[in-house]
Scaffold this motif. Structure first.
Motif, short mmCIF file in Angstrom:
data_model
loop_
_atom_site.label_atom_id
_atom_site.label_comp_id
_atom_site.label_asym_id
_atom_site.label_seq_id
_atom_site.Cartn_x
_atom_site.Cartn_y
_atom_site.Cartn_z
N ASP A 272 32.77 -28.47 27.32
CA ASP A 272 33.49 -27.67 26.33
C ASP A 272 34.13 -26.47 27.01
O ASP A 272 33.82 -26.12 28.16
CB ASP A 272 32.54 -27.20 25.22
N GLU A 273 35.04 -25.84 26.26
CA GLU A 273 35.83 -24.73 26.79
C GLU A 273 34.97 -23.54 27.18
O GLU A 273 35.20 -22.88 28.18
CB GLU A 273 36.87 -24.31 25.76
N GLY A 274 33.93 -23.24 26.36
CA GLY A 274 33.06 -22.11 26.64
C GLY A 274 32.34 -22.24 27.97
O GLY A 274 32.27 -21.30 28.76
N SER A 275 31.79 -23.43 28.23
CA SER A 275 31.07 -23.66 29.48
C SER A 275 32.01 -23.55 30.68
O SER A 275 31.65 -23.00 31.72
CB SER A 275 30.43 -25.05 29.47
N ILE A 276 33.22 -24.06 30.51
CA ILE A 276 34.22 -24.00 31.60
C ILE A 276 34.55 -22.55 31.94
O ILE A 276 34.62 -22.18 33.12
CB ILE A 276 35.48 -24.77 31.20
N SER A 277 34.76 -21.73 30.93
CA SER A 277 35.10 -20.32 31.16
C SER A 277 33.97 -19.59 31.89
O SER A 277 34.21 -18.81 32.81
CB SER A 277 35.39 -19.62 29.83
N ILE A 278 32.73 -19.87 31.48
CA ILE A 278 31.58 -19.21 32.10
C ILE A 278 31.44 -19.63 33.56
O ILE A 278 31.25 -18.79 34.45
CB ILE A 278 30.29 -19.55 31.32
N VAL A 279 31.56 -20.94 33.83
CA VAL A 279 31.39 -21.45 35.19
C VAL A 279 32.48 -20.91 36.12
O VAL A 279 32.20 -20.47 37.24
CB VAL A 279 31.39 -22.99 35.20
N SER A 280 33.74 -20.95 35.68
CA SER A 280 34.84 -20.49 36.53
C SER A 280 34.73 -18.99 36.80
O SER A 280 34.96 -18.53 37.93
CB SER A 280 36.19 -20.81 35.88
N MET A 281 34.37 -18.21 35.77
CA MET A 281 34.21 -16.77 35.96
C MET A 281 33.03 -16.47 36.87
O MET A 281 33.12 -15.61 37.77
CB MET A 281 34.00 -16.09 34.60
N PHE A 282 31.94 -17.19 36.67
CA PHE A 282 30.74 -16.97 37.49
C PHE A 282 31.02 -17.27 38.96
O PHE A 282 30.64 -16.51 39.84
CB PHE A 282 29.61 -17.87 36.97
N TYR A 283 31.70 -18.38 39.22
CA TYR A 283 32.01 -18.76 40.59
C TYR A 283 32.91 -17.72 41.26
O TYR A 283 32.68 -17.34 42.42
CB TYR A 283 32.69 -20.13 40.62
N ALA A 284 33.93 -17.26 40.54
CA ALA A 284 34.86 -16.29 41.11
C ALA A 284 34.17 -14.95 41.39
O ALA A 284 34.37 -14.35 42.46
CB ALA A 284 36.05 -16.09 40.17
N VAL A 285 33.36 -14.48 40.45
CA VAL A 285 32.70 -13.19 40.60
C VAL A 285 31.65 -13.23 41.72
O VAL A 285 31.58 -12.32 42.55
CB VAL A 285 32.06 -12.75 39.27
N ILE A 286 30.83 -14.29 41.73
CA ILE A 286 29.80 -14.40 42.76
C ILE A 286 30.45 -14.54 44.14
O ILE A 286 30.02 -13.92 45.12
CB ILE A 286 28.88 -15.60 42.49
#
Length: 355
Positions: A272-286
């Protein structure tokens, strides 16, 4: 031929989707200009880190140079050069600048003095000091330099040449590569929309194979990102006084490939869109957090474990490529990271549609 037609059809569809296109174009431009505006207000660049300087402390121009550099410690007389070298070996400083005893005499005689810059292979924080010293000498000599004379006044004993990217170019390229992963969620959402709207199912009902459709989707996203971010770097270069080099082009293309593979991977994994947003943001920030000590040497954060961990992200190799001249090992590693994402993100289209 079917792949080419499908690729251009997908690109055309993206161009007609301002909700996807505009944020990908405008957000990086705004970020780059904002960051460069903030950093330009400081005399010392974010790429500044501690240095040591070895010189004749009683010299006229030596005193002026110390004042120009605005440093209060790590200043040594010529006979104390070993102390400065020891600081370098213990990673307390990034570089040692050695001015010979004739520094002031050379400037007074309108002669350009040569300065030795000694640094370790990891030392990338001396760019600000080098440019400041060169500017000081040029201003002090009080005559217009002959354009046919080599203007490089500082010779490095270990690293013969710094990156052809400096100042605004470094910030621009790094932010563009960073935004590729932040914006991944929008392109992932588009792939999910193709599934829920049954567009992919209709494409399968034609003579197009799974491979044709999947490869065209991958190629269209790669070409779209490459074109958009090349446009962004071109536009921002007009405002941040940077220039476009081969290194910049290669980094943008390599990261477009990596981020496209990343998009395919999280589209397969996330439902789903919510999970995608969290994963992409998490990867970029980390990824950014792990590479922060390399990006800004002035933080003086050197944790070997975190440095090694950051090598698993594309951000480390982006900055490493920018610190040095063109090094194809960096680009090769970025391509390998992209291939890992592409391989992990490969999926059967029919299974993707059903799930």
């Amino acid at each position: 031929m079917n792949i080419i037609k499908l690729t251009f059809a997908n690109i055309k569809r993206y161009i007609k989707s301002p909700s996807i296109l505009l944020p990908i174009v405008l957000v990086p431009i705004v970020m780059i200009l904002s960051v460069n505006l903030v950093t330009s207000k400081s005399d010392k660049s974010v790429y500044y880190s501690k240095i040591a300087i070895v010189l004749n402390k009683s010299g006229e121009y030596e005193k002026k140079l110390i004042s120009k550099l605005d440093i209060n410690d790590n200043i040594f007389n010529l006979e104390e050069k070993d102390k400065a070298i020891n600081l370098l070996k213990s990673n307390e400083i990034s570089a040692v600048f050695v001015l010979n005893n004739d520094f002031s005499k050379d400037i007074s005689n309108l002669k350009k003095p040569v300065i030795d810059c000694i640094k370790v292979s990891e030392g990338g924080g001396s760019l600000w000091a080098e440019s400041t010293i060169e500017a000081f000498i040029n201003d002090s000599i009080k005559y217009k330099l002959d354009p046919n004379i080599d203007s490089s006044l500082i010779t490095s004993k270990i690293i013969p040449k710094e990156s052809d990217l400096a100042g605004g170019s470094v910030v621009s390229v790094f932010l563009i590569c960073y935004m590729m992963y932040i914006n991944a969620s929008m392109l992932c959402k588009d792939l999910l929309d193709l599934r829920t709207s049954n567009v992919l199912k209709r494409m399968l009902s034609t003579k197009n194979t799974d491979l044709d459709i999947m490869f065209s989707l991958f190629l269209s996203i790669f070409l779209l990102q490459s074109a958009i971010y090349m446009f962004v770097i071109l536009v921002t270069s007009l405002f941040v006084h940077s220039y476009i080099s081969l290194t910049m082009v290669l980094l943008i293309l390599a990261n477009s490939f990596v981020s496209t593979g990343f998009i395919m991977l999280i589209t397969r994994v996330c439902k789903d869109e919510g999970s995608i947003s969290i994963v992409s943001m998490f990867y970029a920030v980390i990824g950014l957090g792990l590479s922060f000590s390399s990006l800004i040497p002035s933080l003086d954060v050197n944790v070997p474990f975190l440095v090694n961990l950051s090598k698993l992200t594309p951000f480390y190799w982006v900055f490493d490529a920018m610190k040095h001249d063109i090094n194809f090992m960096n680009f090769s590693i970025l391509i390998l990271i992209g291939l890992v994402f592409v391989t992990a993100g490969s999926f059967r289209l029919r299974d993707f549609i059903k799930n």
